[in-house]
Write a protein that holds these residues in place. Sequence first.
Motif, mmCIF file in Angstrom:
data_model
loop_
_atom_site.group_PDB
_atom_site.id
_atom_site.type_symbol
_atom_site.label_atom_id
_atom_site.label_comp_id
_atom_site.label_asym_id
_atom_site.label_seq_id
_atom_site.Cartn_x
_atom_site.Cartn_y
_atom_site.Cartn_z
ATOM 1 N N LEU A 164 0.778 -1.124 -0.110
ATOM 2 C CA LEU A 164 0.087 -0.003 0.001
ATOM 3 C C LEU A 164 1.066 1.315 -0.149
ATOM 4 N N PRO A 165 0.869 1.950 -1.017
ATOM 5 C CA PRO A 165 1.803 3.319 -1.219
ATOM 6 C C PRO A 165 0.925 4.458 -0.615
ATOM 7 N N ILE A 166 1.344 5.206 0.327
ATOM 8 C CA ILE A 166 0.847 6.264 0.725
ATOM 9 C C ILE A 166 1.742 7.542 0.701
ATOM 10 N N GLN A 167 1.261 8.443 -0.040
ATOM 11 C CA GLN A 167 2.255 9.909 -0.365
ATOM 12 C C GLN A 167 2.215 10.497 0.934
ATOM 13 N N GLY A 168 3.167 11.215 1.458
ATOM 14 C CA GLY A 168 3.297 11.707 2.406
ATOM 15 C C GLY A 168 4.731 12.479 2.833
ATOM 16 N N ASP A 169 4.709 13.637 3.620
ATOM 17 C CA ASP A 169 6.028 14.284 4.034
ATOM 18 C C ASP A 169 6.212 14.252 5.337
ATOM 19 N N GLY A 170 7.191 13.369 5.673
ATOM 20 C CA GLY A 170 7.619 13.126 7.135
ATOM 21 C C GLY A 170 7.705 14.451 7.865
ATOM 22 N N ARG A 171 8.018 15.522 7.340
ATOM 23 C CA ARG A 171 8.168 16.731 8.048
ATOM 24 C C ARG A 171 6.812 17.065 8.374
ATOM 25 N N ARG A 172 5.966 16.729 7.898
ATOM 26 C CA ARG A 172 4.530 17.393 8.291
ATOM 27 C C ARG A 172 3.971 16.560 9.030
ATOM 28 N N ALA A 173 3.164 17.281 10.334
ATOM 29 C CA ALA A 173 2.567 16.493 11.431
ATOM 30 C C ALA A 173 1.250 15.922 10.808
ATOM 31 N N GLU A 174 0.749 16.842 9.819
ATOM 32 C CA GLU A 174 -0.783 16.037 9.470
ATOM 33 C C GLU A 174 -0.545 14.940 8.387
ATOM 34 N N ASP A 175 0.733 14.912 7.998
ATOM 35 C CA ASP A 175 0.838 13.809 6.975
ATOM 36 C C ASP A 175 1.198 12.467 7.912
ATOM 37 N N CYS A 176 1.928 12.835 8.803
ATOM 38 C CA CYS A 176 2.361 11.508 9.783
ATOM 39 C C CYS A 176 1.115 10.909 10.440
ATOM 40 N N ALA A 177 0.273 11.778 10.727
ATOM 41 C CA ALA A 177 -1.416 11.396 11.414
ATOM 42 C C ALA A 177 -2.050 10.558 10.304
ATOM 43 N N ARG A 178 -2.085 11.248 9.167
ATOM 44 C CA ARG A 178 -2.965 10.598 8.058
ATOM 45 C C ARG A 178 -2.357 9.290 7.532
ATOM 46 N N VAL A 179 -1.047 9.179 7.607
ATOM 47 C CA VAL A 179 -0.311 8.043 7.163
ATOM 48 C C VAL A 179 -1.053 6.559 8.061
ATOM 49 N N VAL A 180 -0.668 6.937 9.455
ATOM 50 C CA VAL A 180 -1.080 5.913 10.380
ATOM 51 C C VAL A 180 -2.562 5.831 10.472
ATOM 52 N N GLU A 181 -3.586 6.878 10.187
ATOM 53 C CA GLU A 181 -5.036 6.622 10.092
ATOM 54 C C GLU A 181 -5.229 5.663 8.790
ATOM 55 N N THR A 182 -4.633 5.937 7.572
ATOM 56 C CA THR A 182 -4.713 5.455 6.436
ATOM 57 C C THR A 182 -4.444 4.073 6.866
ATOM 58 N N VAL A 183 -3.590 3.485 7.406
ATOM 59 C CA VAL A 183 -2.999 2.338 7.356
ATOM 60 C C VAL A 183 -3.989 1.399 8.355
ATOM 61 N N VAL A 184 -4.421 2.104 9.385
ATOM 62 C CA VAL A 184 -5.273 1.538 10.377
ATOM 63 C C VAL A 184 -6.834 1.077 9.328
ATOM 64 N N SER A 185 -6.977 2.038 8.690
ATOM 65 C CA SER A 185 -8.524 1.895 7.907
ATOM 66 C C SER A 185 -8.252 0.929 7.021
ATOM 67 N N LYS A 186 -7.087 0.852 6.299
ATOM 68 C CA LYS A 186 -7.092 -0.291 5.236
ATOM 69 C C LYS A 186 -6.563 -1.605 5.577
ATOM 70 N N PHE A 187 -5.604 -1.623 6.604
ATOM 71 C CA PHE A 187 -5.165 -2.875 6.786
ATOM 72 C C PHE A 187 -5.528 -3.456 8.214
ATOM 73 N N GLY A 188 -6.033 -2.419 9.151
ATOM 74 C CA GLY A 188 -6.644 -2.979 10.178
ATOM 75 C C GLY A 188 -5.746 -2.869 11.465
ATOM 76 N N GLY A 189 -4.592 -2.401 11.443
ATOM 77 C CA GLY A 189 -3.677 -2.123 12.524
ATOM 78 C C GLY A 189 -2.326 -1.983 12.085
ATOM 79 N N ILE A 190 -1.251 -2.028 13.063
ATOM 80 C CA ILE A 190 0.214 -1.599 12.599
ATOM 81 C C ILE A 190 1.052 -2.684 13.608
ATOM 82 N N ASP A 191 1.994 -3.308 13.121
ATOM 83 C CA ASP A 191 2.655 -4.361 13.789
ATOM 84 C C ASP A 191 4.236 -3.728 13.772
ATOM 85 N N ILE A 192 4.714 -3.017 12.731
ATOM 86 C CA ILE A 192 6.010 -2.646 12.476
ATOM 87 C C ILE A 192 6.148 -1.339 11.869
ATOM 88 N N LEU A 193 7.067 -0.361 12.392
ATOM 89 C CA LEU A 193 6.980 1.034 11.925
ATOM 90 C C LEU A 193 8.745 1.091 11.757
#
Length: 258
Positions: free
Chosen positions: A60-89
């Motif tokens: 799953l590719p998700i565009q985002g800039d690590g320097r932007r707070a809102e992008d960090c939050a959006r990446v995590v939210e998208t992963v949780v909604s599409k894949f159901g959770g997170i095991d590894i970061l």
Amino acid sequence: MDLGLKGKIAIVGGASMGIGYGIARALAAEGARVVMTARREPALLKAAEQLRTETGADVLPIQGDGRRAEDCARVVETVVSKFGGIDILVNNDGAPPLGDLATFDDAAWAKAVEQNLMYVVRMARHSVPHMAKRGGGSILNIAALSALQPAVGFGLSVATWNGVIGFAKTLSLEIAAQNININTICPGYIETQRLEKVFTSQGDSEAMRASLTAEIPMRRIGTIEDVAHAVAMLVSPRGRYITGTTIAVDGGLLRSVR
Ligand SMILES: NC(=O)c1ccc[n+]([C@@H]2O[C@H](COP(=O)([O-])OP(=O)(O)OC[C@H]3O[C@@H](n4cnc5c(N)ncnc54)[C@H](OP(=O)(O)O)[C@@H]3O)[C@@H](O)[C@H]2O)c1
């Protein structure tokens, strides 16, 4: 050895090329479901397609800039909604500019702090609760050997990555009881486009490559796989008892006993 990564959900930052892509490939080859992030979407989508072709993994590719707070939050939210959770970061991206410390103003420092330190802080803060819900997880930061052995011109990275190392050590104490580990890898010289750019910027790139290679006890520049395999072990259940550490992957380049 089976690393036990089959079906694990992994976010890999800066994964459209270089070390990040290599880590994404190593995890995907072990059966993980891999989320790839980077700023430039066309290159990211191309890399995701290449990874699917190479490994057959769920990517799953998700565009985002690590320097932007809102992008960090959006990446995590998208992963949780599409894949159901997170095991590894895996926190990996680019790096602040090179130059003497006296040449950087507050704006340059603020950017470097956002890029290296706050990116890791935010991604960890958003991901840990989801890992805890799944009974554990693993966080791995990519810094650089210069954080352990400072070099002239690398000051912005040295200072901010030492913030990451301090953050990771402290967080490791706070999340260990939730079965979540966090470690930092400091690569030495690794064969990537970034390194090639450093060589060519110095004029005689072949001479520079030869002199750097001679400095490395193993007498070779590291490969992306050298880093990726170390990461795969550390974020897998096989590496679960290792936490709060900083590990050089550098062919022996670090001249220090700790
Ligand atoms: N190569 C080495 O010898 C070496 C040695 C020690 C440490 N490192 C460190 O390891 C990391 C990766 O290095 P590399 O050689 O693989 O670099 P690279 O080949 O330049 O790849 C960097 C990746 O990160 C992405 N990226 C850069 N800035 C980003 C941002 N703000 N947000 C999200 N993604 C971002 C890039 O895509 P976009 O540009 O599209 O965002 C790309 O996918 C860097 O922090 C580097 O300093 C490298």
